[in-house]
Write a protein that holds these residues in place. Sequence first.
Motif, short mmCIF file in Angstrom:
data_model
loop_
_atom_site.label_atom_id
_atom_site.label_comp_id
_atom_site.label_asym_id
_atom_site.label_seq_id
_atom_site.Cartn_x
_atom_site.Cartn_y
_atom_site.Cartn_z
N SER A 17 26.49 47.82 43.54
CA SER A 17 27.25 47.47 42.48
C SER A 17 27.43 48.50 41.19
N GLY A 18 26.91 49.80 41.66
CA GLY A 18 26.95 50.67 40.61
C GLY A 18 26.04 50.88 39.44
N GLY A 19 24.87 49.83 39.69
CA GLY A 19 23.95 49.77 38.60
C GLY A 19 23.25 51.19 38.11
N LEU A 95 30.75 48.05 36.47
CA LEU A 95 29.87 47.25 37.12
C LEU A 95 30.51 45.94 37.77
N GLY A 96 31.45 45.60 37.18
CA GLY A 96 32.21 44.28 37.42
C GLY A 96 33.20 44.61 38.77
N ARG A 97 33.65 45.72 38.78
CA ARG A 97 34.41 45.96 39.81
C ARG A 97 33.62 46.47 41.20
N GLY A 98 32.35 46.72 40.99
CA GLY A 98 31.41 46.74 42.11
C GLY A 98 31.08 45.59 42.74
N LEU A 99 30.90 44.46 41.85
CA LEU A 99 30.72 43.07 42.26
C LEU A 99 31.94 42.52 42.88
N LEU A 100 32.93 42.89 42.37
CA LEU A 100 34.02 42.35 43.03
C LEU A 100 34.41 42.85 44.38
N ARG A 101 34.26 44.34 44.35
CA ARG A 101 34.41 44.77 45.62
C ARG A 101 33.36 44.11 46.81
N ILE A 119 41.91 39.07 37.72
CA ILE A 119 41.63 39.39 36.25
C ILE A 119 41.50 41.09 36.39
N ASP A 120 41.97 41.46 35.73
CA ASP A 120 42.17 42.95 35.57
C ASP A 120 40.84 43.44 35.05
N THR A 121 40.09 44.46 35.99
CA THR A 121 38.74 44.94 35.58
C THR A 121 37.99 43.94 35.02
N PRO A 122 37.56 42.85 35.89
CA PRO A 122 36.35 41.78 35.28
C PRO A 122 35.19 42.27 34.49
N LEU A 123 34.71 41.93 33.64
CA LEU A 123 33.57 42.47 33.15
C LEU A 123 32.39 41.88 34.23
N ARG A 124 31.22 42.51 34.07
CA ARG A 124 30.05 42.28 35.02
C ARG A 124 29.72 40.71 34.94
#
Length: 221
Positions: A17-19, A95-101, A119-124
């Motif tokens: 997730s990019g952490g 980080l949210g985009r990584g989880l969304l992916r 949601i556009d670019t959801p926060l983590r």
Amino acid sequence: MAGTLGALLLTDGRLPSGGYAYSGGLEPALGAGLAPADIPAYIRARARTVALVEASAAVLAQRSALDAPDRLARVHEALLARTPSEPLREISGFLGRGLLRMARRLWPDHPGVIALRGIDTPLRPIALGAVAAAMGMSAEALARASFYDDIQTVTSATLKLAPIDPVDTVGWLIDLEPLIEALIAQVLAIDTVTDLPALTAPSAEQWSLDHAGKTRRIFRA
């Protein structure tokens, strides 16, 4: 997926997730003069402020993803209002985009994941809540995972930024357990978005702004 296994997965440093790009604000804090000996106090301060807000938002997002996915965006907006630093918004969105992916690949038909995609670019924390709902995690497990992940992010970054025995970072985490368990109880008592804490860490926000303008850095924030 069983919720217990999901909690372990979400706190695994190998989660894609990019952490690796985030130090939990430690790099700019050290750059601003924070002494390595004060890192445990820094983690404790984060737990009481930033991590508490994010764990609360994650649990509210999880409940929305399960019961009323159309309200997920409202939780996201409330968290945005409590994240004034633009660099911190950007890294949380990254980080949210990584989880969304990951969620789109593994649980594409879950109502919470479908709402998250809107949601556009959801926060983590919002993405974390939706993923936890898809995994079948309990709210308590999610809150604990959120706090743990915040702490392990800082301790992992410590090993790259400051000369310290890794065993010391394990001791820091163990010492924090009573505080974390008390904070989890606070998180679980929150029922609505209007109850979402609005606790800030002004120094950390200023450090994040200063850090964003630097050309030599290891982490994005």
